[in-house]
Design an enzyme around this catalytic site. Structure first.
Site, PDB file in Angstrom:
ATOM      1  CG  HIS A   1      87.916  72.234  64.293  1.00  0.00           C
ATOM      2  ND1 HIS A   1      89.100  72.938  64.378  1.00  0.00           N
ATOM      3  CD2 HIS A   1      86.996  72.980  64.967  1.00  0.00           C
ATOM      4  CE1 HIS A   1      88.911  74.041  65.094  1.00  0.00           C
ATOM      5  NE2 HIS A   1      87.632  74.097  65.442  1.00  0.00           N
TER       6      HIS A   1
ATOM      7  CD  GLU B   1      89.605  61.957  42.714  1.00  0.00           C
ATOM      8  OE1 GLU B   1      90.290  61.478  43.611  1.00  0.00           O
ATOM      9  OE2 GLU B   1      89.248  61.290  41.718  1.00  0.00           O
TER      10      GLU B   1
ATOM     11  CB  SER C   1      89.575  51.398  39.636  1.00  0.00           C
ATOM     12  OG  SER C   1      90.736  50.615  39.684  1.00  0.00           O
TER      13      SER C   1
ATOM     14  CE  LYS D   1      88.399  53.610  44.370  1.00  0.00           C
ATOM     15  NZ  LYS D   1      89.834  53.645  44.173  1.00  0.00           N
TER      16      LYS D   1
END
Ligand code: ARG
Length: 475
Positions: A172, A306, A293, A299
């Protein structure tokens, strides 16, 4: 009113070419329909397989006395030249010739004349295209499997370095029990092993030869299908001519195996993305596989995982496309089948690219051992071990569950792990607890105890890695 032609992606034309099968037709094909029905823009990818298939077909025809040896030799030398023209980008592809098969045949006739027109004896584009796809997929599967093996080896190498690196295991997405990072990596390895098996299994059904089925009913020429199958490295000729030209099960199986690979890579990606976040901070993904970024200077985005996670969607989409493509088709060949190629090609490309990116990246992933360790500690990962300890001392499991819950509550209140509570404090929850409890409450003790087959104990993980290496060598 025709919709604008620009909606159809076409990159080559040759206005001088003759229209295919024109004798049957009183009228020329509508210009839009010509473009709409053509496949050469994408099926030219199978050009080398088409040539390979044609050479084998010509050899067989000559062997059976259907072509002369001179005709066979002319065909082979013409096709060899065409193969070179295509490789060196000197081949003029023509929309009017519709597809890769007709383009190559037309060029062959340009080059060698009469014998070129005889190549199509005893075959049809229906068995020809089915053969080409199978040859094409067979070679793609070899490349995909090689990238998969590279990734498996990379995983084994990292797992070896981290056979005793402790991290939290999750259910979980909540800390559950301590495991080793090596064990977690080996879970990924197992998924990929099943993927390898599925690829090899689907190859068995890819590797069957449709050639000789002709349009649908076979041919009246005395052909030798065993010979063609052998020349092309197929395991055998297909058993039914109708099925041969219409079957695309092998393509669906390939897309299904591919979807599972991508689903695994997507799960893999999800964990890497989470773990590289400041909140988890378990791993460092090398800069070479990330980007910054354009607006936020701090970033570092895990782009490769991804993108791989995102690309899994398109492969599953291709599987659905192929299933829907086939679901209502009557026997035998239908033009619908021309729609099988783009999803298949994109499936193969996506798999090769994603696996390659992963095989390149995984060896450079850095584990932040201290963060992993502390996270397992903070999460009371050894609570089950304490319950098991009490059970061994005679308590019923449900009661033990209750006792440990109280101990965890004290840990949360005083911001300490179970192993940091004092013996007196622990004995307050149950008099069954004695000094030896600390052997079980430490993360090291917890993982070391799970030394059965498939467990997370460092010694078991090392053994699993060894076995896996042998399995890969045997493959
Ligand atoms: N381009 C076609 C395809 O990909 C080749 C077979 C065409 N056969 C036919 N009877 N029109 O399926």
């Amino acid at each position: 009113m025709h919709p604008p032609l620009i909606r159809i992606k076409i990159t080559m034309t040759n206005v001088n070419a003759d229209k295919l099968s024109s004798a049957r037709f009183a009228e020329a094909t509508d210009a839009f329909v010509e473009v709409f029905t053509a496949s050469v823009d994408f099926d030219q990818r199978m050009a080398q397989q088409d040539i390979q298939g044609s050479i084998a077909h010509a050899k067989m025809l000559a062997h059976c006395g259907i072509l002369t040896t001179q005709e066979r030799d002319d065909i082979i030398s013409g096709l060899t030249q065409i193969s070179q023209e295509i490789t060196s980008d000197n081949f003029v592809w023509s929309i009017q010739q519709e597809d890769v098969h007709m383009n190559i045949e037309a060029r062959l006739t340009d080059l060698i004349g009469f014998a070129g027109k005889k190549l199509h004896t005893g075959r049809s584009r229906n068995d020809q295209v089915a053969t080409d796809i199978r040859l094409y997929l067979r070679s793609e599967v070899t490349q995909i499997s090689a990238q998969l093996t590279r990734l498996q080896i990379a995983i084994l190498n990292v797992a070896e370095q981290h056979a005793d690196t402790i991290m939290p295991g999750f259910t979980h997405l909540q800390v559950a029990q301590p495991i080793t990072f090596g064990h977690h990596l080996m879970a990924w390895f197992e998924m990929l092993s099943r993927d390898q098996e599925r690829l090899q299994d689907c190859c068995k059904r890819i590797n069957i030869m449709p050639l000789g089925a002709a349009a649908l009913a076979g041919t009246s020429y005395p052909i030798d299908r065993n010979m063609t199958a052998e020349l092309l490295g197929f395991s055998r000729p297909s058993a039914n001519s109708l099925d041969s030209v219409s079957d695309r099960d092998f393509a669906i199986e390939f897309a299904a195996a591919g979807s599972l690979i991508m689903m695994h890579l997507s799960r893999f990606s999800e964990e890497l993305i989470l773990w590289s976040s400041a909140q988890f901070d378990f791993i460092e993904i090398p800069d070479a596989f990330c980007t910054g970024s354009s607006i936020m200077p701090q970033k570092k985005n895990p782009d490769v995982p991804e993108l791989v996670r995102g690309k899994s969607g398109r492969v599953t989409g291709h599987l659905m496309s192929l299933l829907m493509l086939m679901k209502s088709q009557p026997l035998a060949y239908n033009k619908d089948n021309q729609e099988d190629k783009e999803p298949l090609f994109d499936t193969a490309d996506t798999l090769i690219n994603c696996l390659r990116a992963y095989a390149d990246m995984v060896p450079h992933i850095q584990a932040k051992k201290a963060n992993m360790y502390n996270s397992a500690k903070r999460g009371f990962a050894t609570a089950t071990d304490l319950a098991d300890y009490l059970v061994r001392k005679g308590m019923a499991f449900r009661d033990a569950h209750e006792v440990v819950g109280l101990a965890v509550r004290l840990g949360i209140q005083s911001q300490r792990d179970l192993s940091e509570l004092s013996l007196t404090e622990l004995q307050h929850f149950s008099p069954l607890i004695s000094e030896d409890v600390f052997n079980y409450l430490t993360l090291e003790g917890s993982v070391a105890a799970r030394k059965h087959i498939g467990g997370t104990a460092p010694e078991t993980v090392k053994l699993a890695i060894q076995t896996a290496r042998q399995r890969l060598l045997l493959k």
